[in-house]
Each structure stands twice: as C-alpha cells, then as structure tokens.
Design a protein around this motif. Structure first.
Motif, PDB file in Angstrom:
ATOM      1  N   ARG A 155       4.438   8.721   5.087  1.00 28.71           N
ATOM      2  CA  ARG A 155       4.638   7.503   4.310  1.00 28.71           C
ATOM      3  C   ARG A 155       5.127   6.416   5.259  1.00 28.71           C
ATOM      4  O   ARG A 155       6.144   6.565   5.926  1.00 28.71           O
ATOM      5  CB  ARG A 155       5.652   7.753   3.194  1.00 28.71           C
ATOM      6  CG  ARG A 155       6.081   6.552   2.369  1.00 28.71           C
ATOM      7  CD  ARG A 155       5.010   5.865   1.553  1.00 28.71           C
ATOM      8  NE  ARG A 155       4.216   6.681   0.697  1.00 28.71           N
ATOM      9  CZ  ARG A 155       4.443   6.901  -0.596  1.00 28.71           C
ATOM     10  NH1 ARG A 155       5.480   6.366  -1.190  1.00 28.71           N
ATOM     11  NH2 ARG A 155       3.622   7.652  -1.305  1.00 28.71           N
TER      12      ARG A 155
ATOM     13  N   ASP B  42       0.276   5.986   2.657  1.00 27.52           N
ATOM     14  CA  ASP B  42       0.255   7.306   3.289  1.00 27.52           C
ATOM     15  C   ASP B  42      -0.845   7.304   4.340  1.00 27.52           C
ATOM     16  O   ASP B  42      -2.034   7.337   4.009  1.00 27.52           O
ATOM     17  CB  ASP B  42       0.012   8.391   2.235  1.00 27.52           C
ATOM     18  CG  ASP B  42       1.149   8.440   1.234  1.00 27.52           C
ATOM     19  OD1 ASP B  42       2.310   8.414   1.676  1.00 27.52           O
ATOM     20  OD2 ASP B  42       0.879   8.491   0.025  1.00 27.52           O
TER      21      ASP B  42
ATOM     22  N   ALA C 147       0.349   3.366  -1.960  1.00 30.20           N
ATOM     23  CA  ALA C 147       0.981   4.002  -3.115  1.00 30.20           C
ATOM     24  C   ALA C 147       1.654   2.962  -4.001  1.00 30.20           C
ATOM     25  O   ALA C 147       1.688   3.107  -5.222  1.00 30.20           O
ATOM     26  CB  ALA C 147       2.006   5.027  -2.653  1.00 30.20           C
TER      27      ALA C 147
END
Length: 120
Positions: free
Chosen positions: A2, A70, A95
């Motif tokens: 992330r 990601d 995300a």
C-alpha cells in the motif's frame, strides 16, 4: 504494498481523464526497513505515519489528494518510506483518496472532489 501517492490537482484531473497517470511519482509506504527501525510500533500507526507524510507533501503541490494504491515497487526502498513509482498508475490500482484534512473518499468520488475543490 500500500502506497500513498500525493497528487496535485492537475495530476488528479489527468487521472480522471485518462484513467491512469504516468510516472515517475513519489510515494510513501511502510516497507520492511522502516518497520525494522521500530518493531514495537503497530501496523496501523505505521500506515498513519505514511498517510500523514504524503498528506503533508501536498502543500508543495498547491493542494490535491493522496491516492492510496496497491502497487508493487521492485527497487530498494529508503528507510524513510519514500519511493519512486515508475508508473503508470491506473485508477483501478487505487483503493481510496485522502484529502489534506485527512478525510477518506472512495475512488469513484474523485470527479466530485475535483469539482468541489477546483471547480473543474
């Protein structure tokens, strides 16, 4: 991994228009070398620190959002968590987005944020 990628408003507009953004772009993420420096710190605290570092860098861009994405980063990463993402970054990699006031928005809300913040 992330990563938290600070994007200025022109970059956000490009991401909306093209569904991807060319690199290179700086990004902050929690990598193993960063964790090793303080193993007693929990994962949520590390993630918050990476988010905060990315959000603080938005001032240098004249405002914008932090894209939480990601993305695999193959090169070695420095101990401060900052990396360079070669790109492209696709909107489907994202995300969520984070604003300077640390409010979270869904990726589908990016066009609305542009309208609200820039009148675009």
């Amino acid at each position: 991994m992330r990563l938290y990628i600070p994007l200025g408003w022109p970059q956000v507009q490009e991401l909306v228009d093209a569904d991807e953004l060319d690199g290179p772009l700086p990004a902050c993420g929690v990598d193993p070398s960063w964790r090793a420096g303080a193993p007693e710190v929990g994962e949520e605290e590390w993630e918050f620190e990476a988010q905060l570092a990315a959000a603080e860098s938005l001032a240098d861009l004249g405002g914008g959002v932090v894209l939480a994405a990601d993305i695999e980063v193959p090169e070695a990463r420095p101990a401060d968590g900052w990396v360079t993402v070669a790109g492209p970054i696709r909107r489907t990699d994202a995300a969520a987005v984070l604003t300077t006031d640390l409010a979270w928005y869904g990726v589908q809300e990016i066009p609305g944020l542009l309208q609200d913040w820039c009148g675009a």
